[in-house]
Design an enzyme around this catalytic site. Structure first.
Site, mmCIF file in Angstrom:
data_model
loop_
_atom_site.group_PDB
_atom_site.id
_atom_site.type_symbol
_atom_site.label_atom_id
_atom_site.label_comp_id
_atom_site.label_asym_id
_atom_site.label_seq_id
_atom_site.Cartn_x
_atom_site.Cartn_y
_atom_site.Cartn_z
ATOM 1 N N LYS A 110 -8.059 -25.012 -65.767
ATOM 2 C CA LYS A 110 -8.201 -24.136 -64.601
ATOM 3 C C LYS A 110 -6.810 -23.748 -64.106
ATOM 4 C CE LYS A 110 -9.944 -23.730 -59.864
ATOM 5 N NZ LYS A 110 -8.672 -23.209 -59.321
ATOM 6 N N SER B 106 -6.763 -27.942 -62.455
ATOM 7 C CA SER B 106 -6.026 -27.232 -61.412
ATOM 8 C C SER B 106 -4.691 -27.896 -61.100
ATOM 9 C CB SER B 106 -6.915 -27.121 -60.170
ATOM 10 O OG SER B 106 -6.367 -26.247 -59.219
ATOM 11 N N GLN C 157 -6.711 -19.306 -55.956
ATOM 12 C CA GLN C 157 -7.646 -18.759 -54.967
ATOM 13 C C GLN C 157 -6.963 -18.641 -53.596
ATOM 14 O OE1 GLN C 157 -9.128 -21.247 -57.277
ATOM 15 N NE2 GLN C 157 -9.508 -19.285 -58.272
#
Length: 547
Positions: free
Chosen positions: A324, A299, A328
């Site tokens: 990733k 991420s 979100q």
């Protein structure tokens, strides 16, 4: 004389009965009609819930049913959309917020008992008289030991609202008596940067555990300290950093870029493109930069590494990252629960999306990806990493080709260090016996260990103690057979594990990393690159780092 009632006398009764029958028939028809129309509506989920609520054979708590159903519904979308129950939300977010409210101890669960490893100086537990080595055996006069203890259950009971109190039953190592101590909870700081220090002349090292609300300020302080020590090159260690707040990563990478350099952008079906550019205020724009990554870097870590790589600003060293690249967005419900829904994808400056492939509804396959990489030998051999020919190609600012998707492939691949690792070593480490033995050793020798002024003195002492032999005996009593040849093969690793676990609670994270990284092959390779001036933008573009 016999009297017979006139039919008119019974008329009101018959009318009443008729009305009642009519109402019954009408209601029955109405219910049938409403249920029929219910299932003809477009909202199936609402129809199912309403039908269950009206007609299920047993009474049921509809809210509980919904709570159980939502996670399954959301997890079927993608691997990172998730529903967070109200009881878990604070715990999920507080480690990224820079603080939480609790009693201020580091603990471990040993032999079904909470053992205090260290106490935060000046914190609530320190003020109340809690000591390292204490066993917490009661909470609010109730026994709090046993096989049901988990880290989560301990934190739920020890953490709480600021200013609230918790009564603990504490047993000291050298006493069988249980002492009652009441601790008033307070704000406990959470550091997201574990360590920062000079690893060689002119070379600084910063270990970033996660990206939280305080990461940037911690990073600036670390850079200032290192620059004051004469650091001209910096190593940012993002290994096993699973991400966190993207803004923290953006602000950190800003320190290395000139003005108006694209750092990252995000966009989705109903998510207009959002881009972040550097503002030119960075304090480390011209020095060498190396970023360390591995399969646990995800991420925000990957966005940081991707920005450095895409712009040829520095070198990425290590192993392929997790992959990733989904964004979100969190929405909270009235009851305190929250939904984190994937709304967009992140892209590095070259346009790469580092998100690895997934199939909707098959999260188990997605979670097995790292194990599959390990089985293929990716952690040990770069040639084992296979990219699909259909995977798009991108180019860095200087024209170097890069693969899109499936994480960040480092510029310099460094395999795992497997020297000395064998079945005996893995058994001892995986069962936690090296850690358990280290904590017991601290307990029994705390007074002597406190006499050492720094971690270097402690290491010199421990290296001359039979700690490996004692660990082997401890493990044997726990059920691991002695295997002399294998023990000799992993002797140095076992010693390093015990010493590391003794250093950490006594001298802190920075001392732990300074010792633990002394034989890190990835860091040694990095130092060679930096000393050879291979991490400058010019060297990166010309690929001199490969020589």
């Amino acid at each position: 004389m016999k009297f017979t009632k006139s039919p008119y006398v019974w008329l009101p009764l018959w009318i009443t009965i008729g009305i009642a029958v009519g109402i019954f028939i009408g209601n029955t028809f109405s219910i049938f009609k409403s249920r029929h129309s219910l299932f003809n509506r477009g909202d199936k989920l609402e129809a199912v819930l309403e039908y269950i609520n009206d007609s299920y054979v047993d009474s049921i708590n509809l809210q509980e049913l919904v709570e159980d159903a939502i996670p399954n519904l959301i997890s079927g979308l993608d691997p990172h959309s998730t529903y967070i129950p109200a009881k878990d939300l604070d715990m999920v977010t507080e480690d990224l917020e820079g603080h939480f409210s609790g009693i201020g101890v580091q603990f471990s669960i040993l032999n079904d008992t909470i053992v205090v490893i260290s106490v935060i100086p000046g914190g609530p537990s320190s003020a109340a008289g809690i000591l390292p080595g204490d066993r917490i055996v009661k909470v609010e006069d109730k026994s709090f030991v046993g096989k049901t203890l988990t880290n989560e259950s301990v934190m739920r009971n020890l953490r709480g609202a600021k200013g609230s109190s918790v009564k603990l039953g504490v047993k000291r190592y050298d006493s069988s008596k249980i002492v009652s101590i009441t601790v008033k909870r307070g704000d406990i700081p959470v550091n997201t940067i574990d360590a920062s220090f000079s690893i060689a002349k002119g070379v600084g090292y910063v270990k970033v555990d996660k990206f939280g609300s305080t990461t940037y300020s911690e990073f600036i302080n670390a850079l200032s300290k290192l620059k004051a020590e004469g650091v001209k090159s910096i190593v940012i260690d993002l290994r096993q950093n699973t991400g966190g707040y993207m803004q923290a990563a953006e602000m950190m990478v800003n320190e290395f870029f000139p003005k108006n350099q694209l750092v990252v952008f995000a966009e989705g079906r109903n998510f207009p493109r959002e881009a972040y550019y550097s503002d030119g205020s960075g304090t480390f724009q011209n020095e060498q930069v190396v970023v360390l990554v591995d399969e646990g870097s995800a991420s925000a870590s990957e966005i940081f590494a991707g920005a450095i790589q895409d712009t040829d600003r520095g070198l990425i060293v290590g192993r392929r990252t997790f992959g990733k690249g989904l964004v979100q967005q969190q929405r909270e419900f009235k009851d305190g629960s929250a939904l984190r829904l994937t709304v967009a994808r992140y892209h590095t400056p070259s346009g790469r999306c580092i998100q690895k492939a997934y199939t909707r509804g098959k999260s188990d396959d997605y979670q097995m990806d790292l194990m599959n990489r390990y089985m293929r030998g990716e952690m040990d051999n770069q040639d084992s990493i296979k990219f699909s020919k259909s995977m798009p190609l991108f180019k860095t600012k200087g024209g170097r080709p890069l693969r899109g998707n499936d994480g960040i492939m480092p510029d310099i691949f460094v395999p795992r260090d497997t020297i000395g690792i064998n079945s005996y070593y893995l058994s001892v480490i995986n069962k936690g016996y090296a850690y358990e033995y280290a904590i017991r050793y601290i307990d029994r020798n705390r007074a002597q260990l406190k006499s050492f002024k720094n971690w270097q003195q402690l290491v010199g002492f421990l290296q001359n103690q039979p700690i490996v032999e004692n660990l082997v005996e401890y493990s044997f009593l726990k059920g691991i057979n002695r295997r002399p040849y294998l023990i000799d093969e992993c002797y140095d690793l076992l010693q390093r594990q015990v010493i590391s676990n003794v250093i950490r609670p006594l001298f802190g994270e920075s001392a732990y990393f300074q010792y633990a990284l002394q034989d890190d092959i990835l860091l040694k390779r990095t130092l060679d690159l930096v000393r050879g001036q291979k991490a400058t933008p010019e060297a990166v573009v010309s690929k001199r780092y490969k020589k």
